[in-house]
Design an enzyme around this catalytic site. Sequence first.
Site, short mmCIF file in Angstrom:
data_model
loop_
_atom_site.label_atom_id
_atom_site.label_comp_id
_atom_site.label_asym_id
_atom_site.label_seq_id
_atom_site.Cartn_x
_atom_site.Cartn_y
_atom_site.Cartn_z
N ASP A 15 37.77 4.61 53.50
CA ASP A 15 36.62 4.04 52.85
C ASP A 15 35.38 4.73 53.57
O ASP A 15 34.47 3.89 54.00
CB ASP A 15 36.70 2.46 52.81
CG ASP A 15 37.70 1.91 52.34
OD1 ASP A 15 38.33 2.30 51.41
OD2 ASP A 15 37.88 0.78 53.01
N GLU A 187 35.61 0.11 41.80
CA GLU A 187 35.12 -0.36 43.16
C GLU A 187 34.18 0.52 43.78
O GLU A 187 34.07 1.59 43.18
CB GLU A 187 36.25 -1.11 43.89
CG GLU A 187 37.41 -0.03 44.11
CD GLU A 187 38.41 -0.56 44.95
OE1 GLU A 187 38.52 -1.63 45.41
OE2 GLU A 187 39.58 0.22 44.82
#
Length: 539
Positions: A15, A187
């Site tokens: 991420d 997301e």
Amino acid sequence: MPLVRNPILPGFNADPSIVRVADDYYIATSTFEWYPGVQIHHSKDLANWDLVTRPLNRKSQLDMRGNPDSCGVWAPCLTYDGGKFWLVYTDVKRKDGSFKDTPNYIVTADRIEGPWSDPIYVNSSGFDPSLFHDEDGRKWFLNMLQDHRRRPKAFAGIRLQEYDPAAEKLVGETKTIFYGTDLDLVEGPHLYKRNGWYYLLTAEGGTAYEHACTLARSRNIWGPYELHPQKYILTSKDSPFASLQRAGHGDLVDTPDGKTYLVHLTGRPITQARRCVLGRETAIQEAYWGDDDWLYIKNGPVPSLDVELSAKRDENSYWAERCYKFDSTEGLHKDFQWLRTPEPERIFAVKNGLQLTGRESIGSWVEQALVARRQTHFSYDAETVISFCPTDERHFAGLTAYYCRYNFFYLTVTADARGQRELLILTSEASWPEGSLKLPLADPVQIPNEGKVKLALMIRGRELQFWYALEGEPSLKAIGPVYDASILSDECGGHQAHGSFTGAFTGIAASDLNGTEKKAFFDYFLYRPVKHDSDRYDV
């Protein structure tokens, strides 16, 4: 320009959020249940990176005791507004089932090294928060919206609201500005502004083999947002034989000379079962802006294994053997982390070696004495020397290859019920949801009740073999069978699809299930990368 092989941050570094300040680049990545929280790496050239800080390093900022595996710190966003750094993150307390408990926080610092502030609570409506600093000075908070009533997936879109830094809270209207595509599971939002357009970069498809980066844009921050003509600017979902798989969840950065790059998570599967033992890693791709004011990935949308950057990578450093001496003047080396607790003094001390205080079991979600470093190569050797005097079977300490409570291999010094010391291998192999040891255990090996023991493991691709030597013995002896090391992977991490998010570690641990705090002493820890024929993706 030289070609640099992806990933730029090998091993569990998921991420990525990237920011440039002058000629310095910083990448923040998720750490989940590993403490301290968030890894921030620094680079001058985008090719060579050094870990400079883990900013969430005290109890007032982060306490993950009780957090299940793959919860904790998700998807941090690192930005700079010209005066200070801002870090936004989620501390996930529950993720399985219908409900997700996802408090979001903001911390700030004048310097990347810190000190970082105590956290400001923002909201809990979803995860993957980010902060956008607009040209007019206003700040905007984004996160995905979680709706437990949706079946089977609860990802309800990207939510936007203004953040007031003076009041330290969200203010004004809140609106869902993007619902994602038919790939679903939208997301990881990031906002940018260029040539009068607001660009919204999101992740979709979950974090497994359907993962993708989606781009949309609008003239108004509130939308409506139109999709990129390619829909997905980066993905491996339709290219099962591409070297980099699971590509998605990205962030953009511009260089001083006007180039644009996308950093993104990726995985490098091994074996026919496609298992990513190194977890989700950080890769980089060159991008460019078309005449239509849309961003495109060079040679994309499939990610490239080799990318042109301004400098070569230091290969010698990547392949260097590392022997950690646990010097009390320097403390625990930055390569190591532990699990969940903000009170490390209860589980370890650096005193002429590393002293572990036996706490709960290796599978505890509260307090366990386990100190480990990331596995960053497909093949490696690990070694340590332990001094430990167990008196029964509830004392055990030793060397581990570890993914989570459901997946680990653990060579322990322990004792039988009569107090006779022995070596015993404990394994928990893909044991979700029970978290049980795999029985029957391999036969123990009796050893003298006194003396140090050298413990070692060798991983070659998917094969793991433990070794040992008693004090004074010149060579190691194999112990136990050859294990399948590929289960130390996201795909076998003890959860359903899209449910395991970390990566394999190797380290040392100690447990005292009697609660008497028996201590184990380790002279050093050695990590030796090994080039192996099966490791076709290694740098």
